[in-house]
Design a protein around this motif. Structure first.
Motif, short mmCIF file in Angstrom:
data_model
loop_
_atom_site.label_atom_id
_atom_site.label_comp_id
_atom_site.label_asym_id
_atom_site.label_seq_id
_atom_site.Cartn_x
_atom_site.Cartn_y
_atom_site.Cartn_z
N ALA A 243 0.98 -1.14 -0.18
CA ALA A 243 0.02 -0.16 0.20
C ALA A 243 0.71 1.05 -0.02
O ALA A 243 0.42 2.28 -0.81
CB ALA A 243 -0.92 -0.01 1.24
N ILE A 244 1.81 1.13 0.71
CA ILE A 244 2.60 2.57 0.73
C ILE A 244 3.56 2.56 -0.53
O ILE A 244 3.54 3.71 -1.15
CB ILE A 244 3.78 2.22 1.95
N TYR A 245 3.69 1.48 -1.11
CA TYR A 245 4.57 1.60 -2.45
C TYR A 245 3.53 2.01 -3.56
O TYR A 245 3.79 2.82 -4.44
CB TYR A 245 5.11 0.36 -2.82
N PHE B 233 10.04 13.43 2.07
CA PHE B 233 9.13 12.29 2.41
C PHE B 233 8.47 12.54 3.70
O PHE B 233 7.21 12.06 3.66
CB PHE B 233 9.89 10.95 2.09
N ILE B 234 9.21 12.50 4.69
CA ILE B 234 8.45 12.63 6.07
C ILE B 234 7.72 13.69 6.02
O ILE B 234 6.65 13.79 6.57
CB ILE B 234 9.68 12.78 7.22
N LYS B 235 7.95 14.84 5.51
CA LYS B 235 6.96 16.11 5.37
C LYS B 235 5.78 15.62 4.70
O LYS B 235 4.61 15.98 5.17
CB LYS B 235 7.66 17.33 4.80
N PHE B 236 6.05 15.01 3.61
CA PHE B 236 4.87 14.50 2.69
C PHE B 236 3.98 13.66 3.54
O PHE B 236 2.69 13.79 3.39
CB PHE B 236 5.34 13.95 1.43
N HIS B 237 4.53 12.66 4.12
CA HIS B 237 3.92 11.71 4.89
C HIS B 237 2.87 12.33 6.12
O HIS B 237 1.65 12.24 6.06
CB HIS B 237 4.67 10.58 5.40
N PHE B 238 3.53 13.25 6.78
CA PHE B 238 2.85 13.77 7.99
C PHE B 238 1.85 14.97 7.71
O PHE B 238 0.59 15.00 8.19
CB PHE B 238 3.91 14.25 8.96
N THR B 239 2.18 15.66 6.80
CA THR B 239 1.07 16.56 6.09
C THR B 239 0.01 15.91 5.56
O THR B 239 -1.06 16.27 5.89
CB THR B 239 1.79 17.62 4.93
N LEU C 168 0.02 6.69 10.79
CA LEU C 168 0.54 5.26 10.25
C LEU C 168 0.18 5.16 8.63
O LEU C 168 1.36 4.87 8.03
CB LEU C 168 -0.03 4.11 10.99
N ILE C 169 -0.90 5.61 8.30
CA ILE C 169 -1.33 5.17 6.76
C ILE C 169 -1.06 6.56 5.93
O ILE C 169 -0.76 6.46 4.89
CB ILE C 169 -2.83 4.94 6.55
N ALA D 83 -12.36 7.84 -1.30
CA ALA D 83 -13.00 6.90 -0.34
C ALA D 83 -11.96 6.43 0.85
O ALA D 83 -12.25 5.40 1.33
CB ALA D 83 -13.34 5.57 -1.18
N GLY D 84 -11.22 7.20 0.83
CA GLY D 84 -9.99 6.94 2.02
C GLY D 84 -10.58 7.43 3.29
O GLY D 84 -10.00 6.74 4.37
#
Length: 442
Positions: A253-255, A316-322, A397-398, A406-407
């Motif tokens: 899913a992450i990929y 990447f960390i910024k993208f994930h958390f935002t 996490l996600i 639909a997330g």
């Protein structure tokens, strides 16, 4: 006896039937206007029903759509397909699945009310939260699809209620069943353990006070019961795929979602065909996507994502958390308006649907505001953080996955506890305002 029981649980019965009847009314209208196929119109819903059918015929849980159906599925966990298999076994119509799911939602509404009493000693807090839950559009929509979220939500909320009621062993079983319905629940188990330690910290870490040894034994037994509940599926995966993991969905899913979107934003190439299909693999028409799900591809996805993080760690960390923060305001209202309402009723004015979506989003901002207000009230903060922790862990996490179309459904299990926390904040503010008014008139 019956009348006294009804009188005693009058509020619970009203809440149950309101939640149930609102959803079943929607289901009846959908069945009448469009037919029962709407209940499996989402792709995952059709897959779950197919898996239930193949389980009964071939005794294996498989997403394969071409014979033979003996290709074991590494992605889905077993509880929801087995749940549907009961209805398929007795040749019951799809509507009966929706009926049972809405009964479970009625129980969830009642649990919200009871948690308001147990945690905050207030009927009003429980009533406000449960009534809002009864009419919340996202839950009404997803509760009426053959999707695992409703059953997982029931197990998860019931696990919290049992834990609050100090019925820890049964709570561990319920959380285990929730995990076997949606594997993300595995990551919430440590929060239960931490809350148990916090609740009994004076005895667990105090050699003077008696009872610490017994409480530690209970702690280990809770851990063992949870592990025992999920172990059969872990063993199945070890035998079938040589891994103890519950599902192959994590790194895939992450990929598939996060990495693809990140590379798009960074304007760098995205390697979609990272796992080319082996010639010896299953030759059905869906072989490409099923091959992507296989456990033996997980190291490839993991390496791709980790390499991406090493190359662009801050970005990447910024993208994930935002993305995670933005995901808190994804409640699928836009999805329901565009792909459900306007898809089925094209003549419905888009201006009105956009207006309704906007109102819904603003209401949720107010709900989060009341959650924040409640955190400033002393007395129940540990339990507030316990409940809020599930929602925070899930979204952070996600990450970006919570923002996809639909997330919002990924947050469905946390809807009841979020409303409960918001109700606590609202009622605390209301009581504070009343006390100020009373002082002015003294």
């Amino acid at each position: 006896m019956t009348l006294s029981w009804i009188k005693k649980y009058k509020i619970e019965l009203i809440i149950f039937f309101v939640a149930f009847l609102v959803r079943i009314f929607y289901a009846v209208i959908v069945q009448w206007l469009f037919g029962s196929h709407v209940f499996i119109s989402f792709s995952d819903a059709a897959n779950y029903l197919h898996m239930a059918q193949t389980f009964l015929q071939y005794h294996t849980i498989s997403q394969a759509t071409d014979s033979p159906f003996l290709l074991p599925d590494p992605l889905r966990t077993p509880i929801y397909p087995l749940f549907l298999a009961l209805f398929v076994l007795f040749k019951l119509p799809i509507f009966t699945v929706v009926l049972v799911q809405n009964i479970l939602v009625g129980f969830i509404a009642v649990i919200i009310y009871r948690l308001g009493i147990k945690l905050f000693e207030s009927r009003s807090i429980g009533i406000v939260a449960s009534v809002i839950f009864c009419f919340e559009p996202m839950s009404i929509y997803w509760n009426n699809l053959l999707m695992s979220e409703t059953l997982a939500s029931f197990f998860f909320i019931f696990a919290i209620y049992l834990f609050v009621s100090k019925r820890y062993y049964l709570s561990a079983v319920m959380l285990g069943l929730a995990t076997l319905t949606r594997p993300v629940n595995l990551y919430f188990f440590p929060l239960f353990l931490l809350m148990y330690i916090y609740e009994y910290r004076e005895y667990l870490f105090n050699t003077v006070k008696a009872g610490g040894g017994l409480l530690w034994r209970k702690f280990l037994l809770i851990f063992f019961i949870f592990f025992l509940t999920i172990f059969p599926w872990m063993l199945r995966n070890k035998i079938q795929f040589d891994t103890w993991e519950l599902s192959s969905n994590g790194w895939f899913a992450i990929y598939y979602f996060t990495a693809e979107k990140f590379t798009e934003i960074k304007h760098i190439p995205y390697t979609r065909n990272i796992a080319p299909v082996s010639p010896d693999y299953y030759h059905g028409k869906d072989r490409q996507i099923l091959y992507f799900y296989e456990f033996f591809n997980t190291p490839k996805y993991k390496k791709y994502v980790i390499d991406l993080i090493k190359k662009y760690p801050i970005d990447f960390i910024k993208f994930h958390f935002t993305s995670a923060v933005k995901g808190f305001n994804n409640h699928d209202y836009g999805y329901i308006a565009r792909y459900v309402l306007q898809a089925k009723v094209p003549s419905f004015p888009s201006v009105i649907s956009d207006w309704l979506v906007g109102i819904g989003q603003w209401i949720w901002l107010a709900i989060y505001g009341f959650v924040a207000v409640g955190l400033f009230v002393k007395g129940r903060r540990a339990w507030q953080l316990f409940l809020l922790g599930f929602y925070l862990i899930n979204n952070f996490l996600i990450g970006y996955i919570s923002m996809v179309s639909a997330g919002g459904r990924y947050n469905l299990p946390f809807l009841p506890i979020t409303l409960l926390l918001a109700s606590y904040g609202f009622m605390s503010l209301w009581d504070y305002q009343k006390s100020l008014t009373k002082k002015r008139h003294v």
